[in-house]
Scaffold this motif. Structure first.
Motif, mmCIF file in Angstrom:
data_model
loop_
_atom_site.group_PDB
_atom_site.id
_atom_site.type_symbol
_atom_site.label_atom_id
_atom_site.label_comp_id
_atom_site.label_asym_id
_atom_site.label_seq_id
_atom_site.Cartn_x
_atom_site.Cartn_y
_atom_site.Cartn_z
ATOM 1 N N GLU A 30 0.840 -1.205 0.000
ATOM 2 C CA GLU A 30 0.000 0.000 0.000
ATOM 3 C C GLU A 30 0.876 1.257 0.000
ATOM 4 O O GLU A 30 1.803 1.388 0.801
ATOM 5 C CB GLU A 30 -0.947 0.016 1.198
ATOM 6 N N ASP A 57 -9.956 -3.180 5.278
ATOM 7 C CA ASP A 57 -10.945 -3.451 4.220
ATOM 8 C C ASP A 57 -11.773 -4.692 4.562
ATOM 9 O O ASP A 57 -13.009 -4.671 4.552
ATOM 10 C CB ASP A 57 -10.242 -3.707 2.874
ATOM 11 N N ASP A 258 -3.292 2.724 -3.773
ATOM 12 C CA ASP A 258 -4.103 2.073 -2.745
ATOM 13 C C ASP A 258 -4.271 0.589 -3.092
ATOM 14 O O ASP A 258 -5.384 0.110 -3.364
ATOM 15 C CB ASP A 258 -5.451 2.787 -2.616
ATOM 16 N N ASP A 260 -4.086 -2.383 -1.527
ATOM 17 C CA ASP A 260 -4.924 -3.360 -0.805
ATOM 18 C C ASP A 260 -6.393 -3.165 -1.139
ATOM 19 O O ASP A 260 -7.150 -4.121 -1.335
ATOM 20 C CB ASP A 260 -4.701 -3.276 0.719
ATOM 21 N N THR A 261 -6.798 -1.902 -1.259
ATOM 22 C CA THR A 261 -8.218 -1.612 -1.461
ATOM 23 C C THR A 261 -8.636 -1.870 -2.904
ATOM 24 O O THR A 261 -9.707 -2.446 -3.156
ATOM 25 C CB THR A 261 -8.498 -0.167 -1.025
HETATM 26 MG MG MG Z 1 -6.114 0.708 1.161
#
Ligand code: MG
Ligand code: F2R
Length: 313
Positions: A30, A57, A258, A260-261
């Motif tokens: 991230e 998340d 971003d 991971d998201t």
């Molecule tokens: Mg994230």
């Protein structure tokens, strides 16, 4: 169980485990740039899931599912309470969401606590979209209800119109994936979405898909940041560009930012379309399996499937 019910069940499991796998795969990267990821990991093959620890998340997605299951539908006060109870700050929460949860803990109403954030504008971060998969699943055949519940669940932490719209768009993408409506997904999403910034990105997506755009073009045109409008369209694009779970999720994370998201949201759509069996077994094997790990997430998905098919809502 009929074959179509078995497929549907696998899609529910795929969407929730897909969220967790995409999240865990992207979490260590991230904030990295796309170039740094290529420099460190090369551009051949796919990324390996090493740590297997999911972040905020997935923790919030679990809370959304738990609340929907207890209530057998949506209740804002219960969902807010569940998200607050589940919160482990070590999972890396966004500053706006952290502030909203503190206000909720101090006793503010579930639909008012987040209104004060960002000078009273509310957050347009992607925090409401990244946890939305259970709502996309539960209301996959009812777009009106899906939009209403997506907006109301966002209200707990994200009261800005663009934060809510991003959550509704991600939920509808998951719903269309569950319904196997991949070919028609882009135009259907464009017709569904109500905010211009999302409509424009969905239009750009059409051209980017036709030309097999470079990562640089995708980042410039769709974004890879923490705002809902810089990440939800990117996840949808990553799903539509490839023909399997692993290429889509690997591509999404390699965009950087971003990670991971965007990985979690891409994983949710891919899992909802291809089903749980499409998640690479080495990625799934590495995913954490503690108290609320992969077996628990699978159980939540199965229970969501049960209440959906029994039409108890
Ligand atoms: Mg994230
Ligand atoms: N918090 C993180 N990552 C931080 C780094 C963690 C690191 N890896 C570590 O090891 O510690 N990730 C999580 O946060 C994102 C979701 O954020 P959420 O919940 O939407 O938070 P927030 O703060 O509401 O919004 C995110 C940012 O967007 C900008 N923003 C939002 N609304 C705005 C407004 N009205 N005006 C101006 N800016 C606005 C702000 O920069 C917010 O901080 C996910 O990535 C999740 O993984």
């Amino acid at each position: 169980m009929t074959e179509s019910k078995r497929d549907l069940r696998s899609k529910f499991i795929g969407a929730l485990l897909g969220t967790a796998v995409g999240d865990a795969l992207g979490a260590p990267l991230e904030g990295w740039s796309s170039e740094r990821i290529t420099r460190v990991y090369g551009d051949a093959g796919r990324l390996a899931l090493v740590e297997g620890r999911y972040s905020d998340d997935t923790e919030q997605m679990i809370g959304v599912a738990e609340s929907l299951l207890i209530i057998k539908g949506f209740d804002g006060a219960d969902m807010a309470r569940t998200l607050v109870q589940n919160m482990n700050p070590k999972r890396g929460y966004g500053p706006g969401s952290r502030a909203a949860f503190e206000r909720l803990r101090a006793g503010e109403r579930w639909d008012e606590a987040a209104q004060h954030l960002f000078g009273g504008m509310g957050s347009y971060g992607n925090g409401a979209a990244m946890r939305i998969a259970p709502i996309g699943l539960l209301y996959h055949d009812n777009p009106k209800k899906l939009r209403e519940v997506a907006y109301r669940s966002s209200q707990i932490t994200h009261t800005h119109e663009l934060g809510k719209e991003g959550a509704a768009l991600q939920a509808f993408a998951i719903a269309l994936a569950v319904r196997n409506e991949r070919e028609e997904m882009q135009p259907q999403l464009e017709a569904f979405v109500q905010q211009d910034v999302f409509k424009q990105k969905l239009r750009r997506m059409e051209r980017l898909l036709r030309t097999e755009a470079s990562s640089g073009e995708v980042i410039a045109e769709l974004g890879n940041g923490m705002a809902a409008f810089d990440s939800v369209p990117t996840a949808i694009y990553s799903f539509l560009r490839f023909e399997d779970f692993e290429h889509s999720v690997d591509f999404a994370i390699r965009l950087g930012g971003d990670t991971d998201t965007i990985g979690a949201m891409t994983g949710a759509i891919c899992g909802a379309y291809y089903g749980a069996q499409a998640i690479p077994s080495d990625w799934l094997a590495q995913l954490e399996d503690g108290e609320k790990g992969k077996r628990y997430i699978q159980r939540l998905a199965e229970e969501l499937f049960d209440i959906t098919v029994k039409k108890e809502l």
